[in-house]
Design a protein around this motif. Structure first.
Motif, PDB file in Angstrom:
ATOM      1  N   ASP A  35       0.842  -1.201   0.000  1.00  0.00           N
ATOM      2  CA  ASP A  35       0.000   0.000   0.000  1.00  0.00           C
ATOM      3  C   ASP A  35       0.881   1.257   0.000  1.00  0.00           C
ATOM      4  N   GLU A  36       0.229   2.385  -0.217  1.00  0.00           N
ATOM      5  CA  GLU A  36       0.943   3.663  -0.355  1.00  0.00           C
ATOM      6  C   GLU A  36       1.856   3.962   0.830  1.00  0.00           C
ATOM      7  N   ALA A  37       1.327   3.735   2.037  1.00  0.00           N
ATOM      8  CA  ALA A  37       2.081   4.061   3.249  1.00  0.00           C
ATOM      9  C   ALA A  37       3.348   3.208   3.325  1.00  0.00           C
ATOM     10  N   THR A  38       3.200   1.918   2.998  1.00  0.00           N
ATOM     11  CA  THR A  38       4.360   1.017   3.035  1.00  0.00           C
ATOM     12  C   THR A  38       5.382   1.424   1.980  1.00  0.00           C
ATOM     13  N   LEU A  39       4.896   1.806   0.798  1.00  0.00           N
ATOM     14  CA  LEU A  39       5.806   2.225  -0.276  1.00  0.00           C
ATOM     15  C   LEU A  39       6.621   3.446   0.154  1.00  0.00           C
ATOM     16  N   LYS A  40       5.955   4.384   0.799  1.00  0.00           N
ATOM     17  CA  LYS A  40       6.662   5.585   1.277  1.00  0.00           C
ATOM     18  C   LYS A  40       7.750   5.212   2.282  1.00  0.00           C
ATOM     19  N   GLU A  41       7.414   4.255   3.159  1.00  0.00           N
ATOM     20  CA  GLU A  41       8.418   3.779   4.127  1.00  0.00           C
ATOM     21  C   GLU A  41       9.597   3.119   3.426  1.00  0.00           C
ATOM     22  N   LEU A  42       9.288   2.272   2.439  1.00  0.00           N
ATOM     23  CA  LEU A  42      10.361   1.574   1.705  1.00  0.00           C
ATOM     24  C   LEU A  42      11.289   2.595   1.051  1.00  0.00           C
ATOM     25  N   GLN A  43      10.673   3.644   0.474  1.00  0.00           N
ATOM     26  CA  GLN A  43      11.478   4.667  -0.204  1.00  0.00           C
ATOM     27  C   GLN A  43      12.305   5.456   0.800  1.00  0.00           C
ATOM     28  N   ALA A  44      11.653   5.861   1.896  1.00  0.00           N
ATOM     29  CA  ALA A  44      12.328   6.709   2.879  1.00  0.00           C
ATOM     30  C   ALA A  44      13.466   5.970   3.578  1.00  0.00           C
ATOM     31  N   ASN A  45      13.296   4.658   3.796  1.00  0.00           N
ATOM     32  CA  ASN A  45      14.320   3.885   4.509  1.00  0.00           C
ATOM     33  C   ASN A  45      15.319   3.190   3.582  1.00  0.00           C
ATOM     34  N   ARG A  46      15.264   3.534   2.302  1.00  0.00           N
ATOM     35  CA  ARG A  46      16.164   2.929   1.301  1.00  0.00           C
ATOM     36  C   ARG A  46      16.045   1.409   1.275  1.00  0.00           C
ATOM     37  N   GLN A  47      14.815   0.924   1.407  1.00  0.00           N
ATOM     38  CA  GLN A  47      14.600  -0.523   1.406  1.00  0.00           C
ATOM     39  C   GLN A  47      14.371  -1.087   0.003  1.00  0.00           C
ATOM     40  N   ILE A  48      14.277  -0.196  -0.991  1.00  0.00           N
ATOM     41  CA  ILE A  48      14.183  -0.699  -2.368  1.00  0.00           C
ATOM     42  C   ILE A  48      15.617  -0.961  -2.826  1.00  0.00           C
ATOM     43  N   VAL A  49      15.936  -2.224  -3.061  1.00  0.00           N
ATOM     44  CA  VAL A  49      17.311  -2.619  -3.382  1.00  0.00           C
ATOM     45  C   VAL A  49      17.516  -2.654  -4.894  1.00  0.00           C
ATOM     46  N   PHE A  50      16.555  -3.246  -5.622  1.00  0.00           N
ATOM     47  CA  PHE A  50      16.633  -3.323  -7.086  1.00  0.00           C
ATOM     48  C   PHE A  50      15.330  -2.843  -7.706  1.00  0.00           C
ATOM     49  N   ARG A  51      15.479  -2.123  -8.840  1.00  0.00           N
ATOM     50  CA  ARG A  51      14.307  -1.791  -9.652  1.00  0.00           C
ATOM     51  C   ARG A  51      14.535  -2.316 -11.061  1.00  0.00           C
ATOM     52  N   TYR A  52      13.444  -2.684 -11.737  1.00  0.00           N
ATOM     53  CA  TYR A  52      13.551  -2.963 -13.166  1.00  0.00           C
ATOM     54  C   TYR A  52      13.844  -1.648 -13.853  1.00  0.00           C
ATOM     55  N   GLU A  53      14.632  -1.722 -14.922  1.00  0.00           N
ATOM     56  CA  GLU A  53      14.986  -0.507 -15.644  1.00  0.00           C
ATOM     57  C   GLU A  53      13.706   0.179 -16.120  1.00  0.00           C
ATOM     58  N   ALA A  54      13.690   1.501 -16.010  1.00  0.00           N
ATOM     59  CA  ALA A  54      12.490   2.268 -16.360  1.00  0.00           C
ATOM     60  C   ALA A  54      11.981   1.868 -17.742  1.00  0.00           C
ATOM     61  N   GLY A  55      10.680   1.621 -17.835  1.00  0.00           N
ATOM     62  CA  GLY A  55      10.071   1.267 -19.112  1.00  0.00           C
ATOM     63  C   GLY A  55      10.133  -0.226 -19.412  1.00  0.00           C
ATOM     64  N   ASN A  56      10.819  -0.989 -18.560  1.00  0.00           N
ATOM     65  CA  ASN A  56      10.958  -2.434 -18.800  1.00  0.00           C
ATOM     66  C   ASN A  56      10.471  -3.267 -17.620  1.00  0.00           C
ATOM     67  N   ASN A  57       9.438  -2.771 -16.952  1.00  0.00           N
ATOM     68  CA  ASN A  57       8.874  -3.525 -15.833  1.00  0.00           C
ATOM     69  C   ASN A  57       8.110  -4.737 -16.395  1.00  0.00           C
ATOM     70  N   PRO A  58       8.559  -5.964 -16.079  1.00  0.00           N
ATOM     71  CA  PRO A  58       7.969  -7.150 -16.721  1.00  0.00           C
ATOM     72  C   PRO A  58       6.657  -7.628 -16.096  1.00  0.00           C
ATOM     73  N   ASN A  59       6.305  -7.089 -14.926  1.00  0.00           N
ATOM     74  CA  ASN A  59       5.172  -7.698 -14.210  1.00  0.00           C
ATOM     75  C   ASN A  59       4.174  -6.710 -13.601  1.00  0.00           C
ATOM     76  N   GLY A  60       4.462  -5.413 -13.712  1.00  0.00           N
ATOM     77  CA  GLY A  60       3.524  -4.427 -13.180  1.00  0.00           C
ATOM     78  C   GLY A  60       3.750  -4.059 -11.725  1.00  0.00           C
ATOM     79  N   SER A  61       4.908  -4.424 -11.161  1.00  0.00           N
ATOM     80  CA  SER A  61       5.170  -4.151  -9.741  1.00  0.00           C
ATOM     81  C   SER A  61       5.155  -2.652  -9.442  1.00  0.00           C
ATOM     82  N   VAL A  62       4.756  -2.287  -8.226  1.00  0.00           N
ATOM     83  CA  VAL A  62       4.703  -0.868  -7.858  1.00  0.00           C
ATOM     84  C   VAL A  62       6.118  -0.292  -7.844  1.00  0.00           C
ATOM     85  N   ASP A  63       6.243   0.909  -8.350  1.00  0.00           N
ATOM     86  CA  ASP A  63       7.514   1.635  -8.355  1.00  0.00           C
ATOM     87  C   ASP A  63       8.631   0.822  -9.027  1.00  0.00           C
TER      88      ASP A  63
END
Lengths: 238, 79
Positions: free
Chosen positions: A156-184
């Motif tokens: 949910d939105e609140a959890t996503l904000k926490e993940l972003q603020a705490n640098r918990q997002i370790v890997f992202r798919y390259e912009a424009g190449n998200n294979p599955n629709g994952s948030v952010d």
């Protein structure tokens, strides 16, 4: 001296795991540390410094991916290991199990396009200050294969904000190449403490040029170097 | 006693299966179909005659295993 000790790896095995051998071989071939398969009925992981939760279809993925595996006997010991600060890496079905067990926030939904996606994927190393990614450069683009039908990370939105603020997002798919629709464009996250990582892509399948990419190798050297640094031993070059 | 449990993806969470079924129904000429949600139906036989106890136990089963409350809602009927 503590530094002389080798780092011990466990690869958990559930009925239906099918990337366990890949994980085992990846540890052997990339960093040459001792590794054991640990069957899901074990209740003691105290001998291990790092635990890999491999991909596959644990318990047939019945009900939901990882839903039944989260109650396997070994999961109590895994939660203890997470609390003790040991390094835990869940890959693909392992990531799904870690979210079901609430060791990581969010959940993995069916891919947006409903297709099982099996191909190499370009990932951006968003946080290279975790024990799992320290041998990568910040924002480095790496090539790691994916193979999943339910890798659409949701929170949910609140959890996503926490993940972003705490640098918990370790890997992202390259912009424009998200294979599955994952948030952010999320491909992998860590817990707040940083010792538990879950990711849909398979670094253990990318440990040699002959496999199409060797970019996954540095995840294993990262874990070993992080552990050695924590244990007070010399850090080796990746 | 029997419990019927219905598990559905939360309204604000994307349901790719529901969207695919919606598209398929539209292409078959069922234009009146609006949003489609696909869920799960679980039927449980319970070895108890105590309705209150059964309700508490089924709720616990839903919370613990049958639904993932991060993404799913559940409801149940006892009969």
């Amino acid at each position: 001296m503590k530094g002389d000790r080798v780092m011990k790896f466990a690869v958990l095995v559930f009925p239906g795991s099918n990337c366990d051998i890949d994980c085992y071989k990846a540890v052997e071939s990339t960093i040459g540390q001792p590794v054991d398969y640990v069957w899901q009925t074990s209740t003691d992981l105290s001998a291990y410094d790092a635990i890999l939760v491999p991909g596959g279809f644990s318990y047939g993925d019945y009900l939901r991916c990882g839903a039944i595996a989260q109650f396997a006997p070994v999961m109590g010991a895994l939660k203890q290991a997470a609390e003790d600060g040991k390094y835990i890496l869940g890959i693909c079905n392992g990531f799904q199990i870690l979210t079901e067990a609430r060791l990581l926030p969010g959940a993995l939904l069916r891919n947006k396009a409903l297709k099982f996606r099996c191909h190499s994927a370009k990932l951006r190393v968003v946080n290279n200050e975790t024990p799992f990614t320290r041998d990568y450069a910040e924002n480095e683009l790496i090539d790691i294969p994916i193979a999943h039908g339910e890798g659409n990370y949701y929170c949910d939105e609140a959890t996503l904000k926490e993940l972003q603020a705490n640098r918990q997002i370790v890997f992202r798919y390259e912009a424009g190449n998200n294979p599955n629709g994952s948030v952010d464009d999320i491909a992998g996250i860590c817990n707040r403490a940083g010792n538990v990582v879950g990711m849909m892509p398979h670094p253990e399948r990318a440990v040699h040029e002959l496999l199409g990419s060797a970019d996954g190798k540095r995840m294993f050297t990262s874990i070993l170097n992080a552990w050695r640094e924590r244990s007070g031993a010399a850090v080796i070059g990746g | 006693m029997k419990a019927k449990v219905y598990v559905t993806i939360k309204q604000n969470v994307l349901d790719p299966q529901g969207s695919a079924v919606e598209g398929a129904l539209h292409s078959l000429g069922f234009e009146e179909v609006g949003k489609v949600r696909v869920g799960k139906f679980v039927e449980l036989e319970l070895q108890t005659a105590d309705r209150g106890e059964a309700e508490a136990r089924v709720k616990a089963m839903c919370e613990k295993l049958l639904a993932n409350t991060v993404i799913e809602d559940y409801r149940y009927e006892l009969e």
